[in-house]
Design a protein around this motif. Structure first.
Motif, PDB file in Angstrom:
ATOM      1  N   SER A  16       0.817  -1.224   0.000  1.00  0.00           N
ATOM      2  CA  SER A  16       0.000   0.000   0.000  1.00  0.00           C
ATOM      3  C   SER A  16       0.842   1.262   0.000  1.00  0.00           C
ATOM      4  N   ILE A  17       2.022   1.221   0.598  1.00  0.00           N
ATOM      5  CA  ILE A  17       2.911   2.390   0.574  1.00  0.00           C
ATOM      6  C   ILE A  17       3.377   2.634  -0.856  1.00  0.00           C
ATOM      7  N   ALA A  18       3.806   1.580  -1.542  1.00  0.00           N
ATOM      8  CA  ALA A  18       4.259   1.724  -2.927  1.00  0.00           C
ATOM      9  C   ALA A  18       3.138   2.236  -3.819  1.00  0.00           C
ATOM     10  N   ARG A  19       1.941   1.710  -3.638  1.00  0.00           N
ATOM     11  CA  ARG A  19       0.814   2.146  -4.461  1.00  0.00           C
ATOM     12  C   ARG A  19       0.474   3.617  -4.205  1.00  0.00           C
ATOM     13  N   THR A  20       0.583   4.036  -2.959  1.00  0.00           N
ATOM     14  CA  THR A  20       0.340   5.446  -2.628  1.00  0.00           C
ATOM     15  C   THR A  20       1.412   6.326  -3.255  1.00  0.00           C
ATOM     16  N   LEU A  21       2.667   5.877  -3.197  1.00  0.00           N
ATOM     17  CA  LEU A  21       3.750   6.641  -3.812  1.00  0.00           C
ATOM     18  C   LEU A  21       3.574   6.739  -5.321  1.00  0.00           C
ATOM     19  N   ASP A  22       2.934   5.751  -5.930  1.00  0.00           N
ATOM     20  CA  ASP A  22       2.671   5.810  -7.355  1.00  0.00           C
ATOM     21  C   ASP A  22       1.753   6.991  -7.695  1.00  0.00           C
ATOM     22  N   VAL A  23       0.919   7.380  -6.738  1.00  0.00           N
ATOM     23  CA  VAL A  23      -0.008   8.500  -6.942  1.00  0.00           C
ATOM     24  C   VAL A  23       0.637   9.825  -6.548  1.00  0.00           C
ATOM     25  N   ILE A  24       1.301   9.891  -5.399  1.00  0.00           N
ATOM     26  CA  ILE A  24       1.829  11.182  -4.906  1.00  0.00           C
ATOM     27  C   ILE A  24       3.304  11.118  -4.526  1.00  0.00           C
ATOM     28  N   GLY A  25       4.060  10.226  -5.151  1.00  0.00           N
ATOM     29  CA  GLY A  25       5.432   9.995  -4.721  1.00  0.00           C
ATOM     30  C   GLY A  25       6.494  10.889  -5.313  1.00  0.00           C
ATOM     31  N   GLU A  26       6.127  11.925  -5.961  1.00  0.00           N
ATOM     32  CA  GLU A  26       7.133  12.898  -6.389  1.00  0.00           C
ATOM     33  C   GLU A  26       6.861  14.199  -5.634  1.00  0.00           C
ATOM     34  N   PRO A  27       7.834  15.064  -5.488  1.00  0.00           N
ATOM     35  CA  PRO A  27       7.705  16.197  -4.554  1.00  0.00           C
ATOM     36  C   PRO A  27       6.577  17.192  -4.824  1.00  0.00           C
ATOM     37  N   TRP A  28       6.169  17.398  -6.063  1.00  0.00           N
ATOM     38  CA  TRP A  28       5.177  18.434  -6.342  1.00  0.00           C
ATOM     39  C   TRP A  28       3.769  18.042  -5.938  1.00  0.00           C
ATOM     40  N   SER A  29       3.406  16.786  -6.075  1.00  0.00           N
ATOM     41  CA  SER A  29       2.013  16.382  -5.837  1.00  0.00           C
ATOM     42  C   SER A  29       1.514  16.676  -4.431  1.00  0.00           C
ATOM     43  N   PRO A  30       2.253  16.340  -3.374  1.00  0.00           N
ATOM     44  CA  PRO A  30       1.754  16.690  -2.034  1.00  0.00           C
ATOM     45  C   PRO A  30       1.600  18.195  -1.848  1.00  0.00           C
ATOM     46  N   LEU A  31       2.487  18.978  -2.459  1.00  0.00           N
ATOM     47  CA  LEU A  31       2.384  20.436  -2.330  1.00  0.00           C
ATOM     48  C   LEU A  31       1.181  20.976  -3.105  1.00  0.00           C
ATOM     49  N   ILE A  32       0.895  20.379  -4.245  1.00  0.00           N
ATOM     50  CA  ILE A  32      -0.306  20.761  -5.007  1.00  0.00           C
ATOM     51  C   ILE A  32      -1.555  20.418  -4.193  1.00  0.00           C
ATOM     52  N   LEU A  33      -1.583  19.227  -3.609  1.00  0.00           N
ATOM     53  CA  LEU A  33      -2.727  18.843  -2.768  1.00  0.00           C
ATOM     54  C   LEU A  33      -2.897  19.812  -1.605  1.00  0.00           C
ATOM     55  N   ARG A  34      -1.797  20.181  -0.977  1.00  0.00           N
ATOM     56  CA  ARG A  34      -1.859  21.145   0.128  1.00  0.00           C
ATOM     57  C   ARG A  34      -2.480  22.444  -0.345  1.00  0.00           C
ATOM     58  N   ASP A  35      -2.013  22.947  -1.480  1.00  0.00           N
ATOM     59  CA  ASP A  35      -2.539  24.219  -1.986  1.00  0.00           C
ATOM     60  C   ASP A  35      -4.030  24.139  -2.273  1.00  0.00           C
ATOM     61  N   VAL A  36      -4.469  23.058  -2.909  1.00  0.00           N
ATOM     62  CA  VAL A  36      -5.898  22.908  -3.201  1.00  0.00           C
ATOM     63  C   VAL A  36      -6.681  22.819  -1.901  1.00  0.00           C
ATOM     64  N   TRP A  37      -6.168  22.096  -0.923  1.00  0.00           N
ATOM     65  CA  TRP A  37      -6.835  21.954   0.378  1.00  0.00           C
ATOM     66  C   TRP A  37      -7.037  23.308   1.066  1.00  0.00           C
ATOM     67  N   VAL A  38      -6.042  24.191   0.972  1.00  0.00           N
ATOM     68  CA  VAL A  38      -6.158  25.487   1.652  1.00  0.00           C
ATOM     69  C   VAL A  38      -6.897  26.528   0.822  1.00  0.00           C
ATOM     70  N   GLY A  39      -7.366  26.136  -0.371  1.00  0.00           N
ATOM     71  CA  GLY A  39      -8.213  27.045  -1.136  1.00  0.00           C
ATOM     72  C   GLY A  39      -7.607  27.642  -2.385  1.00  0.00           C
ATOM     73  N   MET A  40      -6.395  27.247  -2.737  1.00  0.00           N
ATOM     74  CA  MET A  40      -5.812  27.698  -4.009  1.00  0.00           C
ATOM     75  C   MET A  40      -6.254  26.696  -5.061  1.00  0.00           C
ATOM     76  N   ASN A  41      -7.345  26.995  -5.733  1.00  0.00           N
ATOM     77  CA  ASN A  41      -7.964  26.027  -6.614  1.00  0.00           C
ATOM     78  C   ASN A  41      -7.688  26.256  -8.098  1.00  0.00           C
ATOM     79  N   ARG A  42      -7.099  27.372  -8.425  1.00  0.00           N
ATOM     80  CA  ARG A  42      -6.892  27.686  -9.842  1.00  0.00           C
ATOM     81  C   ARG A  42      -5.428  27.551 -10.216  1.00  0.00           C
ATOM     82  N   PHE A  43      -5.226  27.170 -11.465  1.00  0.00           N
ATOM     83  CA  PHE A  43      -3.888  26.897 -11.989  1.00  0.00           C
ATOM     84  C   PHE A  43      -2.906  28.019 -11.645  1.00  0.00           C
ATOM     85  N   ASP A  44      -3.290  29.269 -11.964  1.00  0.00           N
ATOM     86  CA  ASP A  44      -2.377  30.391 -11.746  1.00  0.00           C
ATOM     87  C   ASP A  44      -2.052  30.595 -10.269  1.00  0.00           C
ATOM     88  N   GLN A  45      -3.003  30.339  -9.386  1.00  0.00           N
ATOM     89  CA  GLN A  45      -2.746  30.455  -7.947  1.00  0.00           C
ATOM     90  C   GLN A  45      -1.708  29.421  -7.498  1.00  0.00           C
TER      91      GLN A  45
END
Length: 152
Positions: A12-41
């Motif tokens: 399950s760890i490997a499968r999760t890393l397949d989805v968010i295992g590079e550095p940008w994805s968790p940061l993108i998720l964080r931004d969307v979570w806090v309300g930055m929903n648009r590409f330019d933001q």
């Protein structure tokens, strides 16, 4: 460059890393979570190239973590967390706890989290969903599950 795929591994760890295992994805998720929903933001906040951000957003949408919704007549979209994505944000909260404990330094954590249910400043605390006791790596025994790889 082709990424190694971990999605077919019986882990399950490997499968999760397949989805968010590079550095940008968790940061993108964080931004969307806090309300930055648009590409330019998101791009402005992270300083990420348009090409990389487009690739990462497309990947997160294809994995069902984000949903793309039009917000303009022109082909412009905002991104929102799906239920699957919101569950991944819980993983980010655990990562935040670790970072606050081990990397924040003398200045302390850069962000505080107020628990809406009680109004107190708090942090994520892993607990057993059966007994409610704290649950950490030393408190866990690994057993083979139904999805374990079968050996011949």
């Amino acid at each position: 460059m082709q990424r190694t795929s971990f999605g077919d591994m019986a882990c399950s760890i490997a499968r999760t890393l397949d989805v968010i295992g590079e550095p940008w994805s968790p940061l993108i998720l964080r931004d969307v979570w806090v309300g930055m929903n648009r590409f330019d933001q998101i791009q402005a906040d992270l300083g990420i190239s348009r090409k990389v951000l487009t690739e990462r957003l497309n990947h997160l949408v294809s994995e069902g973590v984000l949903e793309r919704r039009p917000y303009d007549r022109r082909p412009r979209y905002e991104y929102v967390l799906t239920t699957k994505g919101a569950d991944l944000v819980d993983v980010l909260l655990v990562m935040t706890r670790w970072g606050d404990t081990w990397l924040a330094g003398k200045a302390g954590p850069p962000v505080l989290h107020r628990h809406l249910a009680c109004g107190e400043i708090s942090h994520v605390d892993l607990r057993c969903d059966h007994c409610g006791e704290p649950m950490h790596a030393a408190d866990v025994e690994l057993l083979e599950g139904p999805g374990a790889a079968q050996t011949a």
